[in-house]
Structure formats: C-alpha cells, structure tokens
Design an enzyme around this catalytic site. Sequence first.
Site, PDB file in Angstrom:
ATOM      1  N   ALA A  63       0.845  -1.196   0.000  1.00  0.00           N
ATOM      2  CA  ALA A  63       0.000   0.000   0.000  1.00  0.00           C
ATOM      3  C   ALA A  63       0.877   1.242   0.000  1.00  0.00           C
ATOM      4  O   ALA A  63       0.632   2.213   0.703  1.00  0.00           O
ATOM      5  CB  ALA A  63      -0.948  -0.008   1.197  1.00  0.00           C
ATOM      6  N   ASP A  68      17.782  -1.673 -12.917  1.00  0.00           N
ATOM      7  CA  ASP A  68      16.343  -1.523 -13.195  1.00  0.00           C
ATOM      8  C   ASP A  68      16.070  -1.723 -14.691  1.00  0.00           C
ATOM      9  O   ASP A  68      15.140  -2.433 -15.075  1.00  0.00           O
ATOM     10  CB  ASP A  68      15.892  -0.129 -12.727  1.00  0.00           C
ATOM     11  CG  ASP A  68      14.478   0.191 -13.163  1.00  0.00           C
ATOM     12  OD1 ASP A  68      13.545  -0.405 -12.611  1.00  0.00           O
ATOM     13  OD2 ASP A  68      14.316   1.043 -14.066  1.00  0.00           O
ATOM     14  N   LYS A 113      14.074  -4.876 -16.832  1.00  0.00           N
ATOM     15  CA  LYS A 113      13.027  -4.696 -17.850  1.00  0.00           C
ATOM     16  C   LYS A 113      13.413  -5.382 -19.160  1.00  0.00           C
ATOM     17  O   LYS A 113      12.587  -6.012 -19.820  1.00  0.00           O
ATOM     18  CB  LYS A 113      12.774  -3.201 -18.058  1.00  0.00           C
ATOM     19  CG  LYS A 113      12.105  -2.549 -16.847  1.00  0.00           C
ATOM     20  CD  LYS A 113      12.125  -1.028 -16.911  1.00  0.00           C
ATOM     21  CE  LYS A 113      11.482  -0.414 -15.668  1.00  0.00           C
ATOM     22  NZ  LYS A 113      11.772   1.031 -15.540  1.00  0.00           N
TER      23      LYS A 113
END
Lengths: 365, 365
Positions: free
Chosen positions: A14, A223, A227
């Site tokens: 969250a 990162d 991908k």
Amino acid sequence: MAAANQVFIAVIGAGGVGKCFLSQLQALATRRPSPKLTLCYISTSKKALFHDDYAEISIDTALDSLAASSKTPPELSQIIEYLAAAPAKTVLVDNTSSQDVAGKYPLALSRGVSIVTPNKKAFSGSYQLWKDIAIAATASGAKVYHESSVGAGLPVISTLKDLVDTGDKVTKIEGVFSGTMSFLFNSFAPTEGQGGKWSDEVKKAKALGYTEPDPRDDLNGLDVARKLTILARLAGLPVESPSAFPVQSLIPAELESCASGDEFLDKLPQFDSRMEETKAAAEKAGKVVRFVGSIDVAANAVKVGLQEFDRSHPIAALKGSDNIISFYTERYGSNPLIVQGAGAGGDVTAMGVTADLIKVVSQFS
Amino acid sequence: MAAANQVFIAVIGAGGVGKCFLSQLQALATRRPSPKLTLCYISTSKKALFHDDYAEISIDTALDSLAASSKTPPELSQIIEYLAAAPAKTVLVDNTSSQDVAGKYPLALSRGVSIVTPNKKAFSGSYQLWKDIAIAATASGAKVYHESSVGAGLPVISTLKDLVDTGDKVTKIEGVFSGTMSFLFNSFAPTEGQGGKWSDEVKKAKALGYTEPDPRDDLNGLDVARKLTILARLAGLPVESPSAFPVQSLIPAELESCASGDEFLDKLPQFDSRMEETKAAAEKAGKVVRFVGSIDVAANAVKVGLQEFDRSHPIAALKGSDNIISFYTERYGSNPLIVQGAGAGGDVTAMGVTADLIKVVSQFS
C-alpha cells in the site's frame, strides 16, 4: 458469503502504487457493479486486514482500517491458501517490489489464484522462476499479467505479446526504459542548448523525486536490465538473469563502496569530467548520448548502457522523464512500432495494474 | 460434431486482409491446439463455403476450396442463424469494409455470435448503430473487438479503452491517422529538402499501392473522419456520424465530378498551385503542413484537415506511411502517450484482427 458473480481481490503493498491502485479499484467497482470486485485482503509489510469468512473490506476506508488493524501479515503461503479456499475466483494484486512475494507466484498460480502486478522481480529473476510461473499458470488456468513491470501503464508487454502471439517475428527492441535515466540525459545532454553538470542533474533528479532514495539504485542500470530481461524472454530469448548480459553502470567504481546515497552524492562531482568527456565525444560526432537498452533477437544479444544518437532520432528527442520503446519486427519492416510516454509514477503504474485486473476478470466465466 | 473445447470461426471477406488473416489463423491454430479453432464458414461477395453439420474447413486449403465451391453466399441473417446454432461458441470475422455486414452486428451479437473486425463502418456509421451494438453485446455477453479499425495493428483502440476503463480522463487525441496522407505529406512537404509537386506525389502514392483505386477516396478525408468518429465515441463523445464535424477535403471542388479516378489524376496538376501555396505559407512560418485529425474532448470538438507543425514536432518528423496517435490525458499530463508505426497493410491489419480473436477466445469458458 460469495455471490455467483463475484471476484475476490487481495492486495499486498500500500505504497505509492498501491494507494493509486486502491483509488482506481474503488472507481472501477462503482462504475462496473458486475462482477462484484470484493476486497478480502490487504497488507503492508507490517500489518494485514482480512476476515476468515471473506467478509468484504470497504475499499474507500481500507487504508484507515488497515492502519487500525492489530493483525500482522501471515506467511505468504498462508495468504495463498486463504485465497485458494475463497468461495469464488481470486486475484492477488502484488503492488510490492518484493522478491519474496514474487517467489510465491508459482504456488499461487498452481492453487488457481491469478496474479496482477507491477513487480518486476518474478519475471526478471532466475529463468527457473520464469518457467515455473508459466508452468503453474498453464496447468491451473490461472492468469498472470504484469503490464506495469515495463514502462508502467504504457502498452509495452501487451503489444509485445500481441506481436508474438499473432506470429510476427520480433527482430529488435530498443529504447529508453527508465524515467530517471530519461530525465537525467534529456537534461544533461539536451538536443538543443548545453545542459548542466552531471552531478547537478543527479541531485536535481533526486530532489524532484525522480530517483530511488539512493540514486545508485538507478545509476547501476539494474532496473533497466530487469526490464530488458522481461522483454527478451517474452520475445523468446532464454535470458538466465539480468546479470547474464552487459550492463553499464554509471556509478564510478571508486564510489561503489560509499556507505550512503548522501556520501555518494557528495563525492559524485569529483567524477563529472568522465561524463563530460562522454558527452563531448558524442557532440563532436554531432550526436547526443542516451542510456538505452537493446535486444537483438537474432543475435541473442541484450545490452544496457550509453549510446550515441543523431539529434533527430526519436530516442534523442525524448522529453522530460518519458520512456520510448521501439519494436522492430518482420511485419513492421524498417519503421518500428513505437510506444512512448511516461514510464513511471503512481497513477500511470496503477493504471497498468487496473487494466490488467479488468482483463483477468473478463476471462473468468 | 463439436468437441468440448472448441470455437467456430466464420470469415467473411478474402481480400488482402482476409488472406493475411487466414495465414495467421492457420499458424495460430497449429501453435495453440486448445481451444480448437474450427473454420466452419468462409465467403466472398460471390462465393461461400460451409457445411450444414459444421464440418471443419481446412484453413490451409480454404481459399482453393472456396474458389471451387458452387455455393453463393446466403443472406447475412441466415449466416448468423447458422452460427448461432453451432454446437460451440462462435466468432464472426468480418474482413470486409461492407456497411451491409456492419449493419448486422447487432443481430449477430444478440444471437451470441462474437465479432472481430477491421471494418470501420459499424463503429463510424450512425450513432444509433453504435448504441445498438453496445446494447446487443451487453445483453448477450458476446464480444466485439475492432482494434484494426484505427491504425491497423497498432495498439490504439485497446490503449484508449484501457485509459477510459481505468478511469483516466482523456482530454485530447491528435495524430496522423491515414497511411496515404502520411506518405503524401512526408513526401510533398518533408522536414528537410523540397519535396515534389502535389499531383506527382499523388500519382506516385497510387503507383506504390498506397491509395485506394480512386485516390479521391483517400483525399476526401472520410477515412480519417471515420477513425476519428470511432475514437471520439470511445472517449465518450456522442458523435452522430463522420459528417457531423468539419472535414477538409483535398479534392478541388472543380474535380469532384470527374467521372473516374484517372480523369481526376489527369486534371489534378492544374490545381497544384493551391497546395503549393499552403506549403509555402507553412514554410514561411518555419513549419510544415500535415493532414491530421484531432479530438478535443472537453470542447466536444472533432476536426480533420490540414495543420501546420514545427519541423521538430513528432507529427512533422513522421516517416514513410506511418501513423502517429497522441493521447493527452489527466494522468499523462503535458507529455502524451504516443503510439506510432505502420497503420496500413494486409499483414499488420490482420495482426490486429488475430490479436483480437485471441482475446475474445480467451474470454470463452
């Protein structure tokens, strides 16, 4: 208990994306009453909220209720068993970037729990995990969608899947896959004007919230490598891991051992001349330097790092922190299919998650 | 008769797109044996091939078998009843550009027959037909997918639907929606160099197969107006028809009554000075002229026609016969989500149809 036309949703995480997702989920549930999307589980790393009888958690007050909950999160395998035993189809929405959660996808899928996530870890980790996920999903019929794992809400994964599924041959994928890197190089080496000092641009990007808390987590290239691993695998290359191909790190070797991101930023100006030389070399050739990833499918070659581009090239002309992804295929010929736009941010990342959720739910009978 | 895990496919139209689709369908059926995709009907405007017991038509020899068939196509409503009575789910693939076929979509959908098509007519005709299609699909649960009705296989419709479905607010859509217009203006008013005479470029485009047999069918702007109508409606605007907003025709009024496309091409050079003036006016402002469509959602304004763009604008920098579509939305802010690439051609159009078919079939239980 469950209505006939109901889908149970469990949300792990969250944070920025998770909050945006909940807001989109609430609007979606209001706009589309059928099938009824019932939030039955939500947790952060510290707290959890759920009821043994799968009673609905009100989406609009979920975060407050979670904050007030006295429950700690159960073991992941327990959460999965809880969902697998629900009296209707279930979707686990993993809004974390946790490797632990990712590692449980095969278990969840094998128990019939579908997965929707922006989490890159499962698809860019070991090739064995990638295969286990595919096997579990095929065996059970549960779905796993992860559009936002590359380019946030941009239609990247879905486009690549459509190309492959309809029998096109993808020959090359090339682009700028990091909003941080895009911003840094569009500012440092603009197509018009001079641009600032490298270390100043890194500091500016951090101040604007465009980097991870420790900017080295962007500058190491991992990162982007994650991908590229995902896209390469979808294009058919059995890439073993994000460290199985050349990835250029923009962290000076001397600063890899800095104790903190702040120490790193303090010392970074000492190494500005290196990036300045790279920029000058490109300028001398009438070009600009960009941090890109590329997959040459035929040559089975994936790489991540700096590359020079003509000023008129779409990759050079990128704006702000936009991503651009070019798919070269047999059908599309010499002019690639290009997708471009914001590739980071809570709302657009959550959009990819919500769109995936809609697609998964539409496949439930 | 039907196996449990089977989907019946009926194909209307076997022209350029239809042939490419059959080839993709054959490859798909081979790669993915389940669910079994069974071709049970195929027709052109003159011939039809089907069996009363829904016996499978071999896809790889379907065109030859169709050519050898002595059957003429039944009435559309009879075809729909035939499909509705099939012993499994059915998908009607309309590879025509026929208004008649489009007009029967509500009937097909109401009888549970799903539709996949590149045909623009149903979605850009009367607003009543658009509404009837939505009502019929909602009532029966049958699906209707038409990605290739705008930008061929480019992810345009799916991206717009994802934006809308996840609650984003689309504020503006702008782009080059015609491969023919793209080619003509990229050649006539290039960002670098001079470009040729307008009438010469039109003749060249026709010779290369980039125009309709009568180039006026491209130059009247109606094709673009139809695509804009579809996108505007998906974005929430109740556009009555493609003639309900301003559409600039590039056919000189004096040539509208030419008896043939050839006569039109013969006389077109007499009017080259008009387009030359338009080009010169743009050049004087340091710009280039392009034929674009735009939808301003807030202002409820759709328009199609010539517009000037800076040479560095992505719309000006387009190559070959590429399309470019920019989605401006609340979430994406000032930098739009852009999709770019070939927007015409048999293979890439069929790709959108095949990808839609896969998505529809995945929703069958």
